[in-house]
Each structure stands twice: as structure tokens, then as C-alpha cells.
Design a protein around this motif. Structure first.
Motif, PDB file in Angstrom:
ATOM      1  N   ALA A  38       3.664   4.465 -19.842  1.00 40.93           N
ATOM      2  CA  ALA A  38       4.032   3.141 -18.897  1.00 40.93           C
ATOM      3  C   ALA A  38       5.527   3.038 -18.910  1.00 40.93           C
ATOM      4  CB  ALA A  38       3.654   1.815 -19.725  1.00 40.93           C
ATOM      5  N   LEU A  39       6.511   3.380 -19.551  1.00 38.42           N
ATOM      6  CA  LEU A  39       7.701   3.335 -19.430  1.00 38.42           C
ATOM      7  C   LEU A  39       8.263   4.597 -18.322  1.00 38.42           C
ATOM      8  CD1 LEU A  39       8.959   2.551 -23.022  1.00 38.42           C
ATOM      9  CD2 LEU A  39       8.875   1.118 -20.944  1.00 38.42           C
ATOM     10  N   GLU A  40       7.757   5.701 -18.582  1.00 42.12           N
ATOM     11  CA  GLU A  40       7.726   6.889 -17.851  1.00 42.12           C
ATOM     12  C   GLU A  40       7.572   6.456 -16.411  1.00 42.12           C
ATOM     13  OE1 GLU A  40       6.377  11.404 -16.910  1.00 42.12           O
ATOM     14  OE2 GLU A  40       5.497  10.265 -18.730  1.00 42.12           O
ATOM     15  N   ILE A  41       6.535   6.082 -16.161  1.00 36.06           N
ATOM     16  CA  ILE A  41       5.904   5.573 -14.677  1.00 36.06           C
ATOM     17  C   ILE A  41       6.693   4.604 -13.935  1.00 36.06           C
ATOM     18  CG2 ILE A  41       3.951   4.799 -13.389  1.00 36.06           C
ATOM     19  CD1 ILE A  41       2.017   6.340 -15.306  1.00 36.06           C
ATOM     20  N   ALA A  42       6.988   3.572 -14.872  1.00 31.80           N
ATOM     21  CA  ALA A  42       7.685   2.564 -14.095  1.00 31.80           C
ATOM     22  C   ALA A  42       9.223   2.690 -13.947  1.00 31.80           C
ATOM     23  CB  ALA A  42       7.755   1.168 -15.137  1.00 31.80           C
ATOM     24  N   LYS A  43       9.885   3.734 -14.581  1.00 33.24           N
ATOM     25  CA  LYS A  43      11.300   4.187 -14.400  1.00 33.24           C
ATOM     26  C   LYS A  43      11.906   4.264 -13.039  1.00 33.24           C
ATOM     27  CE  LYS A  43      14.873   6.756 -16.501  1.00 33.24           C
ATOM     28  NZ  LYS A  43      15.250   7.903 -17.435  1.00 33.24           N
ATOM     29  N   PRO A  44      10.991   4.921 -12.106  1.00 28.26           N
ATOM     30  CA  PRO A  44      11.848   4.909 -10.713  1.00 28.26           C
ATOM     31  C   PRO A  44      11.529   3.477 -10.072  1.00 28.26           C
ATOM     32  CG  PRO A  44      10.101   6.652 -11.119  1.00 28.26           C
ATOM     33  CD  PRO A  44       9.939   5.976 -12.382  1.00 28.26           C
ATOM     34  N   LEU A  45      10.869   2.828 -10.070  1.00 26.67           N
ATOM     35  CA  LEU A  45      10.763   1.488  -9.719  1.00 26.67           C
ATOM     36  C   LEU A  45      12.045   0.814 -10.169  1.00 26.67           C
ATOM     37  CD1 LEU A  45       7.458  -0.031  -9.926  1.00 26.67           C
ATOM     38  CD2 LEU A  45       8.712   0.466  -7.808  1.00 26.67           C
ATOM     39  N   ALA A  46      12.182   0.626 -11.666  1.00 27.82           N
ATOM     40  CA  ALA A  46      13.292  -0.103 -12.030  1.00 27.82           C
ATOM     41  C   ALA A  46      14.614   0.547 -11.720  1.00 27.82           C
ATOM     42  CB  ALA A  46      13.242  -0.163 -13.745  1.00 27.82           C
ATOM     43  N   MET A  47      14.736   1.746 -11.424  1.00 26.16           N
ATOM     44  CA  MET A  47      16.033   2.497 -11.270  1.00 26.16           C
ATOM     45  C   MET A  47      16.425   2.383  -9.878  1.00 26.16           C
ATOM     46  SD  MET A  47      17.213   4.061 -13.872  1.00 26.16           S
ATOM     47  CE  MET A  47      18.185   5.364 -13.552  1.00 26.16           C
TER      48      MET A  47
ATOM     49  N   ALA B  27       1.012  -1.141   0.006  1.00 27.99           N
ATOM     50  CA  ALA B  27       0.224   0.090  -0.006  1.00 27.99           C
ATOM     51  C   ALA B  27       0.869   1.156  -0.197  1.00 27.99           C
ATOM     52  CB  ALA B  27      -0.830   0.006   1.044  1.00 27.99           C
ATOM     53  N   ALA B  28       1.920   1.070   0.725  1.00 31.53           N
ATOM     54  CA  ALA B  28       2.748   2.460   0.639  1.00 31.53           C
ATOM     55  C   ALA B  28       3.380   2.561  -0.615  1.00 31.53           C
ATOM     56  CB  ALA B  28       3.864   2.090   1.816  1.00 31.53           C
ATOM     57  N   VAL B  29       3.681   1.497  -1.144  1.00 33.90           N
ATOM     58  CA  VAL B  29       4.444   1.649  -2.595  1.00 33.90           C
ATOM     59  C   VAL B  29       3.415   2.426  -3.494  1.00 33.90           C
ATOM     60  CG1 VAL B  29       5.365   0.314  -4.503  1.00 33.90           C
ATOM     61  CG2 VAL B  29       6.019  -0.256  -2.544  1.00 33.90           C
ATOM     62  N   VAL B  30       2.181   1.840  -3.348  1.00 31.06           N
ATOM     63  CA  VAL B  30       1.045   2.383  -4.355  1.00 31.06           C
ATOM     64  C   VAL B  30       1.044   4.195  -4.096  1.00 31.06           C
ATOM     65  CG1 VAL B  30      -1.535   2.220  -5.017  1.00 31.06           C
ATOM     66  CG2 VAL B  30      -0.133   0.232  -4.691  1.00 31.06           C
ATOM     67  N   TYR B  31       0.798   4.259  -2.769  1.00 25.48           N
ATOM     68  CA  TYR B  31       0.565   5.619  -2.172  1.00 25.48           C
ATOM     69  C   TYR B  31       1.819   6.511  -3.106  1.00 25.48           C
ATOM     70  CZ  TYR B  31       0.471   9.848   0.442  1.00 25.48           C
ATOM     71  OH  TYR B  31       0.603  11.287   0.825  1.00 25.48           O
ATOM     72  N   GLN B  32       3.082   5.957  -2.645  1.00 27.15           N
ATOM     73  CA  GLN B  32       4.037   6.917  -3.281  1.00 27.15           C
ATOM     74  C   GLN B  32       4.265   6.960  -4.889  1.00 27.15           C
ATOM     75  OE1 GLN B  32       6.094   8.565  -1.902  1.00 27.15           O
ATOM     76  NE2 GLN B  32       5.649   8.103   0.354  1.00 27.15           N
ATOM     77  N   LEU B  33       3.627   5.978  -5.523  1.00 29.91           N
ATOM     78  CA  LEU B  33       3.643   5.983  -7.005  1.00 29.91           C
ATOM     79  C   LEU B  33       2.603   6.836  -7.411  1.00 29.91           C
ATOM     80  CD1 LEU B  33       4.232   2.184  -7.751  1.00 29.91           C
ATOM     81  CD2 LEU B  33       5.707   3.957  -8.680  1.00 29.91           C
TER      82      LEU B  33
ATOM     83  N   LEU C  51      10.515  -9.995  -9.841  1.00 27.98           N
ATOM     84  CA  LEU C  51       9.568  -9.375 -10.822  1.00 27.98           C
ATOM     85  C   LEU C  51       8.659  -8.574 -10.024  1.00 27.98           C
ATOM     86  CD1 LEU C  51      10.173 -11.802 -12.554  1.00 27.98           C
ATOM     87  CD2 LEU C  51       8.051 -12.017 -13.162  1.00 27.98           C
ATOM     88  N   VAL C  52       8.059  -7.513 -10.570  1.00 25.97           N
ATOM     89  CA  VAL C  52       7.090  -6.705  -9.862  1.00 25.97           C
ATOM     90  C   VAL C  52       6.185  -6.242 -11.118  1.00 25.97           C
ATOM     91  CG1 VAL C  52       8.615  -5.730  -8.151  1.00 25.97           C
ATOM     92  CG2 VAL C  52       8.132  -4.304 -10.227  1.00 25.97           C
ATOM     93  N   TYR C  53       4.781  -6.040 -10.891  1.00 29.26           N
ATOM     94  CA  TYR C  53       3.775  -5.855 -11.776  1.00 29.26           C
ATOM     95  C   TYR C  53       3.289  -4.744 -11.204  1.00 29.26           C
ATOM     96  CZ  TYR C  53       3.739 -11.124 -12.384  1.00 29.26           C
ATOM     97  OH  TYR C  53       3.961 -12.310 -12.462  1.00 29.26           O
ATOM     98  N   LEU C  54       2.887  -3.544 -12.284  1.00 32.10           N
ATOM     99  CA  LEU C  54       2.247  -2.344 -12.100  1.00 32.10           C
ATOM    100  C   LEU C  54       1.120  -2.151 -13.132  1.00 32.10           C
ATOM    101  CD1 LEU C  54       2.526   0.492 -10.690  1.00 32.10           C
ATOM    102  CD2 LEU C  54       4.146   0.961 -12.521  1.00 32.10           C
ATOM    103  N   SER C  55      -0.015  -1.865 -12.516  1.00 34.64           N
ATOM    104  CA  SER C  55      -1.102  -1.495 -13.668  1.00 34.64           C
ATOM    105  C   SER C  55      -1.459  -0.146 -13.586  1.00 34.64           C
ATOM    106  CB  SER C  55      -2.402  -2.228 -13.172  1.00 34.64           C
ATOM    107  OG  SER C  55      -2.732  -2.042 -11.774  1.00 34.64           O
ATOM    108  N   ILE C  56      -1.550   0.465 -14.745  1.00 37.93           N
ATOM    109  CA  ILE C  56      -1.887   2.005 -14.929  1.00 37.93           C
ATOM    110  C   ILE C  56      -3.279   2.291 -15.748  1.00 37.93           C
ATOM    111  CG2 ILE C  56       0.345   2.525 -14.601  1.00 37.93           C
ATOM    112  CD1 ILE C  56       0.552   3.139 -17.908  1.00 37.93           C
ATOM    113  N   LYS C  57      -3.847   3.371 -15.443  1.00 36.93           N
ATOM    114  CA  LYS C  57      -4.864   3.782 -16.698  1.00 36.93           C
ATOM    115  C   LYS C  57      -4.080   4.556 -17.502  1.00 36.93           C
ATOM    116  CE  LYS C  57      -9.629   5.492 -16.567  1.00 36.93           C
ATOM    117  NZ  LYS C  57     -10.210   4.277 -17.100  1.00 36.93           N
ATOM    118  N   LYS C  58      -3.926   4.037 -18.667  1.00 35.55           N
ATOM    119  CA  LYS C  58      -2.966   4.896 -19.585  1.00 35.55           C
ATOM    120  C   LYS C  58      -3.681   6.083 -20.112  1.00 35.55           C
ATOM    121  CE  LYS C  58       0.013   3.363 -23.286  1.00 35.55           C
ATOM    122  NZ  LYS C  58       0.594   2.326 -24.135  1.00 35.55           N
ATOM    123  N   THR C  59      -2.992   7.161 -20.395  1.00 32.82           N
ATOM    124  CA  THR C  59      -3.790   8.357 -20.822  1.00 32.82           C
ATOM    125  C   THR C  59      -2.874   9.091 -21.825  1.00 32.82           C
ATOM    126  OG1 THR C  59      -2.718   9.720 -18.886  1.00 32.82           O
ATOM    127  CG2 THR C  59      -4.874   9.027 -18.739  1.00 32.82           C
ATOM    128  N   ALA C  60      -1.631   8.418 -22.035  1.00 33.49           N
ATOM    129  CA  ALA C  60      -0.791   9.216 -22.814  1.00 33.49           C
ATOM    130  C   ALA C  60       0.350   7.982 -23.489  1.00 33.49           C
ATOM    131  CB  ALA C  60       0.003  10.165 -22.136  1.00 33.49           C
TER     132      ALA C  60
END
Length: 544
Positions: A424-433, A386-392, A411-420
Motif C-alpha cells: 500500500a505504501l509503495e503504490i501510494a507514494k507517487p500520489l503523495a510525492m 478515470a485518467a488517474v486510475v489508468y495511470q496508477l 484528502l484522496v482515497y485509494l483502494s487496492i487488491k493487496k498481494t504483498a
């Protein structure tokens, strides 16, 4: 059979599971030790949270049918490990029950026990600990509800979990002070700490909350593997990147040669959660944090604490065993190997830290909690995720959910409501980095349930375009236990964008509609209608 007679580098999992004659031989039994040592079977009413002790929580698990008892287990032949593998292989990592072993043979001797394990592995542990209802048909419902509950609390408190200061009580009535030993009267080998895998370097304490402290960071609770090397000698593996090693290095910089350390074993389930997880998040908050106050806030009630014999720490009063001493941070010794969380053997270390035990207190007839690391789920995860979701979501409101599957470390999974496009790559980058556990980050659309690995694989197979929707990073920080990290310090990482690729991203002009979506739009009541007519055939088996 002495414990060292069974140690062999050539034993495979197949060999180990052949001892699941062990599973048949170590039959489930209702026999307990004594009435005061064992939880009553299905007490009425059920014990309710918050649980002050591990014992109350185990009693609640048993009331709900989530504890299996085994008597006469021979861990020198790895019976207990075989039992846990068999339960997970048969039922799944999140449906395997907690286990209780009494009259257990280990390390060349027989202990009355009990040893308990997998206390947080079952999905329904989230319901029992947080006081949520168990869904009779959906095993994941309580976890989802707990995660949402924690997320709402984080939103209310600007991303911080509430704190309730611990309550110091007198030592006299404290259960963990019932027996006190000092100096050469101490013998940690008197308790059934297990060698969990034939490849281990010895018996391990692997569920202790390891208390350390620092003038700048305050008191830290961490969970590190601790090899038992003698009656008063324990190795402590302060792993790279963890708060414990930061405190060790700071003490060295101050010119110190020894630091006080206390191991607390058999703690309540919320203290165990805080000790084992990234709650609180010290990376985002470098100020001193009272982690027992965080545990109190999570459970909605102060943790009862008593001062250790050496006066260095306040520790949970209802714990089973408290081991106190000092760690030599200069003169190091070999330690390991140990069966680690990725399911691979951790590498033996030529130099690790030695704890000399000065005193030990414990309950009468204490219980030991063991972890079958890399086999079971270790601790409750709803609060941390839940804390990870909040920060994202703070940075990207399009984030819907996040999950790190227990059966696939890295492995980690992330779901988004894509608007642009390329979002997806932009949002996931901090996780991967920056998340060392996120070696492979898979991003999916909001119609994919990230708690369903099959659904995630469906998205990868039908929506991902490898040439268009992949980003690879090199030389990122690796998790210290990652078996694939080439130099054990750095690793490459990948983001897989398994969202529907828009035309602007090089995707098709449109995606065909899902078969099920067409069906449900045309026949919206069909599933409910047939399930109501033939429930005995179409409803899942009732679980509770």
C-alpha cells in the motif's frame, strides 16, 4: 445598497446564513425572463447530449428536476450565497440542484439576469452530460458508470482521450457574435458578475475559460479567478503551477511585455470541464495540445468555433460572452482576496496581472455562470479520476479505484487488491510525492468503497496501525491555495495504510470476519426478501 456598503471583514458564515431569511424571501418561482431567454420547464422530449451550449444543458437539468429558480435575490446582502450554503447544508454537496437567479441585485444595481450556478454539482449531472441512465435509487450510479466508460476508452487508446478537431464556422450566425463592442463602448460591469463572499476584494468572473497561447505549448484553456476592477479592467490570477503562468513566464523570457488573453464565459459543459480540470494532462505530454479538440473528443462531436475579433484565438461559437484583450505581464497590481476552493479565504496578492479589455462580443441577453467556490462541486470529475486510475494501474495492476472527495480538499482515497506486504505504501507514494492535492492519502483494501467516506473511516478506525502503517514526507510541493502550507509553497504529506496489516507487516495473526460477511453468507437472500416484502419501508425514496 451599493456593493461597497456591504463589504466587511467581520462577517461570519453565521451572519451570512442569517440572511437565509434571504432564502425565504427569495422564493422559488416559475417566472422566467422572456421565452427566448429561459429554458422551457420539463420540455418534451428532454434535450439530449452533446450540448452545444450552456443553455441546452440547463434546459436538460430543468427537465430532470435539477434546477431551482429564485427571483429578486439581493446579492449585495449575499442572498445567493446564503441560498447555495443552505441547499448544500440541507441536501449535501453532490445532491444540491443547479440554481437560476433572475432580477438579481448585485454591485449596487439590479440586473435582469439570469445568473446560473452549480451546473455540475449534482451526481446526476454525469448521467445527463454523458447520456447515461439515471438510477432511481442510487445517486452515485451514473458517476460510477461514467468513470468506467472513460476508463475503458483510455485503455483502448493507450491512456489518451480521443480528439475531434473543432469546426470553424462563419461569425455571422454565431450566437456569441450577436453583439460586438470595442474600445470605450465595452463595459464588463454591465453584467452580473458577483462578489460571492463578504471577504472578497470585489466582484469576480470565476467561470471563464481563460485562453492563452505559447509557441511550444499551443493554446491553453484554464480557469482562474478574475477580479472585475472597472469597465475595461480585469485582474487575472495565473496561479503557480498552472499552464497559464508557465506561458506568462515564457513570454517574459522572450522579452515580451504583453500577451493576448481571451475570457470565454457561459461555455458548453465539456469545454468547461476541460478548462477546469487536468484534462488533458500537460504534465505527461509537453507537446502542443488542442484542448478544444480534446473537448470535442470527449463529447463525440466537434466544437463549433469562431475567430475572436483580434484574430488571436478560435473560441466556442455558442458561448454567452467573449472578452478579449491583452495582459500586462510587467506592471502588476493588487488583487483579492477571494473565497477559495478549500473553504478558506484566499490571500490577497500585492501583485497580479492586469487585463485591459479591447473588445467584447456576446449573445443577446447573455447568461452568466457563477461559481460559489468552496461551497459546491465545480466540474464533472469522472473523466479526470478515470485518467488517474489508468495511470496508477499501468504501474500497479493491484489498484482498484481512486477518489478525491469533494467535501474534503486535500484528502484522496485509494483502494487496492493487496498481494504483498508494504504494498500500500509503495503504490501510494507517487500520489503523495507528486499530486499537490494529495496531502493525506488513505489506502484501503478492495472490499472498501472509496466513494463512501464512512467506509473509508471504518477502515482507518479498525485496520490502521499508526506506528506500523504510516509514512510522512516533508518539504513536498503544496497546492498554492492550501491554507495549511506553512510557507505557501511546501507542505508535509502523509500516507495512511488502512489495509489489513499482514503478520509480515507487524499485524495480527488473523483478522476476525466482518459481521456482515457472516450474515450474508448464511442468509444470502435475506435483504432482497425483506425489501421485496416491505419496499415502502426499506427501499430508498425514488429520486427520478
Amino acid at each position: 445598497m451599493a456593493a461597497n456598503d456591504t463589504h466587511s471583514g467581520g462577517i461570519t458564515r453565521r451572519d451570512l446564513m442569517s440572511s437565509a431569511a434571504a432564502v425565504a424571501a427569495a422564493s422559488v418561482t416559475g417566472d422566467a425572463l422572456a421565452a427566448q431567454d429561459a429554458p422551457e420547464k420539463r420540455p418534451d422530449p428532454a434535450p439530449k447530449p452533446p450540448f452545444d451550449s450552456m443553455r441546452g444543458y440547463v434546459a436538460a437539468l430543468e427537465h430532470h428536476g435539477l434546477l431551482r429558480r429564485f427571483s429578486g435575490v439581493d446579492q449585495d446582502r449575499y442572498d445567493a450565497t446564503a441560498i447555495m450554503y443552505q441547499l448544500v447544508d440541507t441536501l449535501g454537496v453532490r445532491a444540491a440542484p443547479a440554481v437560476w437567479f433572475d432580477n438579481i441585485t448585485a454591485n449596487g444595481r439590479t440586473y435582469p439576469g439570469p445568473v446560473v450556478s452549480n451546473l455540475s454539482g449534482h451526481w446526476d449531472a454525469e448521467a445527463i452530460i454523458w447520456g447515461l441512465p439515471r438510477d432511481p435509487y442510487d445517486p452515485t450510479a451514473a458517476y460510477r458508470a461514467a468513470k468506467q466508460m472513460h476508463l475503458e476508452r483510455l485503455v483502448q487508446r493507450d491512456g489518451e482521450y480521443a480528439q475531434i478537431e473543432p469546426l470553424e464556422i462563419a461569425s455571422a450566425p454565431a450566437p456569441c457574435k450577436a453583439v460586438r463592442k470595442t474600445g470605450d463602448a465595452v463595459d464588463v460591469t454591465a453584467f452580473p458578475f458577483l462578489r460571492g463572499n463578504p471577504g472578497d476584494g470585489g466582484a469576480y468572473i470565476n467561470t471563464a475559460s481563460v485562453f492563452t497561447k505559447d509557441p511550444q505549448l499551443g493554446v491553453n484553456l484554464g480557469t482562474y479567478r478574475c477580479q472585475v476592477k472597472g469597465p475595461r479592467k480585469i485582474m487575472v490570477n495565473f496561479e503557480a503551477g498552472q499552464t497559464g503562468i508557465k506561458m506568462v513566464n515564457a513570454a517574459k523570457a522572450r522579452g515580451e511585455t504583453r500577451i493576448p488573453v481571451t475570457l470565454v464565459i457561459g461555455q458548453d459543459p465539456i469545454t468547461w470541464l476541460v478548462s477546469s480540470s487536468r484534462i488533458p494532462d500537460r504534465l505527461r505530454n509537453p507537446k502542443p495540445i488542442d484542448e478544444l479538440a480534446v473537448a470535442g473528443g470527449l463529447r463525440g462531436k466537434a466544437i463549433d468555433v469562431v475567430r475572436t475579433e483580434d484574430g488571436e484565438f478560435l473560441v466556442p461559437a455558442h458561448a454567452e460572452i467573449v472578452i478579449e484583450g491583452t495582459v500586462d505581464i510587467i506592471n502588476l497590481e493588487p488583487e483579492g482576496p477571494y473565497h477559495e476552493m478549500y473553504g478558506y479565504m484566499g490571500i490577497a496578492k500585492e501583485k497580479n496581472y492586469v487585463l485591459t479589455v479591447e473588445s467584447m462580443t456576446h449573445r443577446e441577453n447573455p447568461w452568466v455562470m457563477n461559481s460559489f467556490t468552496g461551497v459546491t462541486a465545480e466540474y464533472l470529475t469522472s473523466a479526470q479520476n478515470a485518467a488517474v486510475v489508468y495511470q496508477l494501474r499501468k504501474a500497479h495492476p493491484e489498484v482498484v479505484n481512486y477518489e478525491s472527495p469533494h467535501d474534503s480538499q486535500g484528502l484522496v482515497y485509494l483502494s487496492i487488491k493487496k498481494t504483498a506486504p508494504r504494498q500500500a505504501l509503495e503504490i501510494a507514494k507517487p500520489l503523495a510525492m507528486f499530486n499537490p492535492l494529495a496531502r493525506v492519502t488513505i489506502v484501503v483494501d478492495d472490499d472498501i468503497d472509496v466513494m463512501d467516506s464512512a467506509a473509508v473511516r471504518f477502515a482507518v478506525g479498525s485496520r490502521w496501525q499508526p506506528a506500523l502503517a504510516t509514512q510522512i514526507f516533508e518539504k513536498r510541493m503544496a497546492f498554492p491555495l492550501d491554507p495549511a502550507a506553512p510557507d505557501r509553497k511546501t507542505t508535509s504529506k502523509v500516507i495512511i495504510d488502512a489495509t489489513r496489516q499482514w503478520p509480515e507487516e507487524g499485524g495480527p495473526p488473523f483478522y476476525q470476519e466482518l459481521n456482515r460477511a457472516v450474515f450474508e453468507r448464511a442468509a444470502p437472500d435475506a435483504i432482497a426478501r425483506v425489501t421485496a416484502r416491505w419496499p415502502e419501508h426499506l427501499r430508498p425514496a425514488r429520486r427520478c
